[in-house]
Design a protein around this motif. Structure first.
Motif, PDB file in Angstrom:
ATOM      1  N   ILE A 124       0.752  -1.244   0.007  1.00 49.17           N
ATOM      2  CA  ILE A 124      -0.076   0.074   0.026  1.00 49.17           C
ATOM      3  C   ILE A 124       0.938   1.325  -0.040  1.00 49.17           C
ATOM      4  O   ILE A 124       0.706   2.247  -0.641  1.00 49.17           O
ATOM      5  CB  ILE A 124      -1.137   0.071   1.109  1.00 49.17           C
ATOM      6  N   LEU A 125       1.958   1.277   0.732  1.00 47.49           N
ATOM      7  CA  LEU A 125       2.682   2.243   0.890  1.00 47.49           C
ATOM      8  C   LEU A 125       3.351   2.767  -0.629  1.00 47.49           C
ATOM      9  O   LEU A 125       3.464   3.710  -0.942  1.00 47.49           O
ATOM     10  CB  LEU A 125       3.850   2.158   1.922  1.00 47.49           C
ATOM     11  N   VAL A 126       3.953   1.676  -0.998  1.00 50.71           N
ATOM     12  CA  VAL A 126       4.556   1.853  -2.446  1.00 50.71           C
ATOM     13  C   VAL A 126       3.514   2.315  -3.347  1.00 50.71           C
ATOM     14  O   VAL A 126       3.855   3.544  -4.369  1.00 50.71           O
ATOM     15  CB  VAL A 126       5.318   0.731  -2.937  1.00 50.71           C
ATOM     16  N   VAL A 128      11.515   2.291   3.802  1.00 49.83           N
ATOM     17  CA  VAL A 128      11.279   3.511   2.940  1.00 49.83           C
ATOM     18  C   VAL A 128      12.396   4.369   2.554  1.00 49.83           C
ATOM     19  O   VAL A 128      12.202   5.295   1.663  1.00 49.83           O
ATOM     20  CB  VAL A 128      10.155   4.482   3.792  1.00 49.83           C
ATOM     21  N   ASP A 129      13.526   4.220   3.199  1.00 45.56           N
ATOM     22  CA  ASP A 129      14.843   4.989   2.625  1.00 45.56           C
ATOM     23  C   ASP A 129      15.159   4.970   1.423  1.00 45.56           C
ATOM     24  O   ASP A 129      15.380   5.803   0.578  1.00 45.56           O
ATOM     25  CB  ASP A 129      15.886   4.960   3.900  1.00 45.56           C
ATOM     26  N   ARG A 141       8.027  -8.994   2.293  1.00 51.22           N
ATOM     27  CA  ARG A 141       7.066  -8.156   1.622  1.00 51.22           C
ATOM     28  C   ARG A 141       7.802  -6.890   1.124  1.00 51.22           C
ATOM     29  O   ARG A 141       7.283  -6.031   0.228  1.00 51.22           O
ATOM     30  CB  ARG A 141       5.951  -7.770   2.867  1.00 51.22           C
ATOM     31  N   ALA A 142       8.747  -6.152   1.955  1.00 48.00           N
ATOM     32  CA  ALA A 142       9.495  -5.041   1.541  1.00 48.00           C
ATOM     33  C   ALA A 142      10.248  -5.254   0.203  1.00 48.00           C
ATOM     34  O   ALA A 142      10.168  -4.457  -0.766  1.00 48.00           O
ATOM     35  CB  ALA A 142      10.563  -4.545   2.598  1.00 48.00           C
ATOM     36  N   ILE A 195       7.981  -3.750  -7.099  1.00 50.95           N
ATOM     37  CA  ILE A 195       7.135  -3.108  -7.871  1.00 50.95           C
ATOM     38  C   ILE A 195       7.564  -1.634  -7.871  1.00 50.95           C
ATOM     39  O   ILE A 195       7.178  -1.216  -9.125  1.00 50.95           O
ATOM     40  CB  ILE A 195       5.739  -3.123  -6.983  1.00 50.95           C
ATOM     41  N   ALA A 196       8.155  -0.867  -7.114  1.00 51.34           N
ATOM     42  CA  ALA A 196       8.750   0.493  -7.339  1.00 51.34           C
ATOM     43  C   ALA A 196       9.564   0.421  -8.541  1.00 51.34           C
ATOM     44  O   ALA A 196       9.706   1.175  -9.495  1.00 51.34           O
ATOM     45  CB  ALA A 196       9.281   0.732  -6.063  1.00 51.34           C
ATOM     46  N   ALA A 197      10.463  -0.654  -8.787  1.00 53.62           N
ATOM     47  CA  ALA A 197      11.450  -0.719  -9.671  1.00 53.62           C
ATOM     48  C   ALA A 197      10.926  -0.914 -11.017  1.00 53.62           C
ATOM     49  O   ALA A 197      11.294  -0.266 -11.930  1.00 53.62           O
ATOM     50  CB  ALA A 197      12.584  -1.965  -9.313  1.00 53.62           C
ATOM     51  N   LEU A 198       9.876  -1.839 -11.069  1.00 58.72           N
ATOM     52  CA  LEU A 198       9.196  -2.142 -12.245  1.00 58.72           C
ATOM     53  C   LEU A 198       8.150  -0.684 -12.899  1.00 58.72           C
ATOM     54  O   LEU A 198       8.095  -0.710 -14.045  1.00 58.72           O
ATOM     55  CB  LEU A 198       8.081  -3.147 -12.193  1.00 58.72           C
TER      56      LEU A 198
END
Length: 436
Positions: free
Chosen positions: A325-327, A350-351, A390-391, A397-400
């Protein structure tokens, strides 16, 4: 140590089927120790944590046969209890947190259960008190060796009792339930966990001859029986993986269909993603996510205040999806407060997102405010390390979605919970490569 190289910024398309549920598998596999009869289990995910537990059961003397992909038979008719006191077991048991759930079944059937302090994710303290307090209330004697961090419980005969759990621990409830089904008399467990995977365990045990009522509620009543028989069990799809694919579709503006999701067992998960502005369509037992080419907008509370998404025991929102959810919020329109109540180290990844250009304020170890970019500024590729399962997937997902080529190291953490993730993502168009 393995690494993923990911070329981001590509839209994905197609359908993806979730694997069998990791958290259910760890409970169900331990339950095979409760009977000498044959048990057949379907939809077992081929992931590191589950394979470690299967290997541990094998060393315990359980006869295991693989019938086909995801389908195994188990027969615990010649259990090797000497293995529990070996140095080899102290190493094997430490490598997997789910190994704690062999204690209840072993105690119930053989009068003793041992376990070294288990490992697992580095996401904060994870107490074992609920497990052992419940087993002590059933009549077990507890011992702990501080020197080698080795736990043990022993009992000639367990006796049913009433107990109010301090926390609705899923694995703690599972351990106590598996012990109580063979205890003498009636056991009442109040403030029991009631996650779908715990329900699955109770349904399986009832098919084996147990007498458990209140399944799905926070009060379980268990009438002990003398012995249990065999059964056939099929695992649910993994709800955490389903949530991961919803987030992936939104972040990459992709049209994806997630097949055979068992909608009735998803609880509030679809609605939480809808609060982020994501369209989650029900098509039979599939989830369809259209391409969010115009982005997605975070809702606010009805008084106009900032949306807060927090974890809670089932039927609340699962803590395992808060990282996703955060990403996803980093590219939304609007802001959201993420409140991770359960684990004090889970938000520390998150860093890495901030390095990619995300606007995140880490308020304290449990809370982070995310100010979405609305795709006006994409995340930038970087090199990062996966701290936990999970992180790790959240960073993937962020990288994609990011511009450029990212590198994720320590992908063994991701492999612990996601089956052949790179192959499955390539099948829907992702540019991802595994480098040993």
């Amino acid at each position: 140590m393995g690494t993923f190289k990911i070329e981001g910024g590509h839209q994905l398309k197609g359908s993806i089927q979730p694997q069998g549920a990791k958290n259910e598998a760890l409970q169900i596999l331990c339950a095979v120790l409760l009977t000498p009869k044959l048990i057949t289990i379907h939809n077992i995910p081929d992931i590191v944590d589950v394979n470690k537990l299967i290997n541990l059961l094998k060393k315990l003397g359980v006869k295991i046969e693989k019938l086909s992909k995801g389908t195994y038979t188990f027969q615990a008719d010649e259990v090797n209890l000497k293995y529990l006191e070996s140095d080899e077991f102290k190493v094997d048991g430490r490598g997997l947190r789910g190994s704690i759930m062999i204690v209840g079944p072993l105690l119930a059937r053989f009068g003793k259960g041992y376990i070294p302090k288990p490992g697992g994710d580095k996401i904060g303290r994870r107490r074992l008190d609920t497990h052992f307090e419940g087993l002590i209330k059933l009549g077990a004697k507890f011992r702990y060796s501080k020197e080698d961090q080795f736990y043990g419980v022993e009992a000639d005969k367990l006796k049913g009792t009433y107990m109010l759990l301090e926390e609705a621990s899923v694995t703690g409830t599972a351990n106590i339930v598996m012990a109580a089904v063979l205890a003498e008399g009636q056991t009442t467990i109040y403030n029991a966990a009631c996650e779908p995977y715990l329900q699955q365990l109770c349904k399986m045990l009832n098919r084996m001859g147990a007498k458990i009522s209140g399944v799905g509620s926070n009060m379980l009543i268990i009438d002990g029986v003398d012995s249990l028989g065999g059964t056939d069990h099929t695992m649910l799809p993994d709800m955490i993986e389903i949530g991961s694919w919803i987030g992936l579709a939104a972040m990459t503006k992709s049209e994806l269909t997630i097949t055979n999701v068992s909608w009735n067992d998803l609880g509030v998960i679809p609605n939480v993603f809808r609060k982020l502005g994501i369209t989650v369509e029900k098509r039979g037992d599939d989830i369809h996510i259209p391409a969010h080419t115009d982005g997605y907008e975070i809702q606010s509370f009805i008084d106009g205040s900032i949306l807060t998404i927090s974890d809670a025991p089932w039927p609340g929102f699962t803590p395992d999806l808060l990282s996703i959810i955060l990403v996803v919020a980093t590219q939304a329109r609007g802001s959201v407060l993420i409140h991770q109540k359960m684990f004090e180290s889970r938000l520390f990844f998150v860093d890495k997102l901030i390095d990619m250009g995300a606007k995140i304020i880490l308020c304290d170890p449990h809370r982070a405010t995310v100010i979405g970019h609305d795709y006006k500024s994409t995340l930038k590729a970087t090199t990062m390390t996966s701290p936990d399962i999970r992180a790790g997937v959240s960073l993937l997902i962020a990288a994609l979605s990011a511009k450029g080529t990212s590198t994720i190291q320590n992908i063994e953490q991701i492999d612990r919970g996601y089956e052949n993730i790179d192959e499955r993502l390539r099948a829907i168009g992702a540019k991802i490569e595994r480098v040993e």
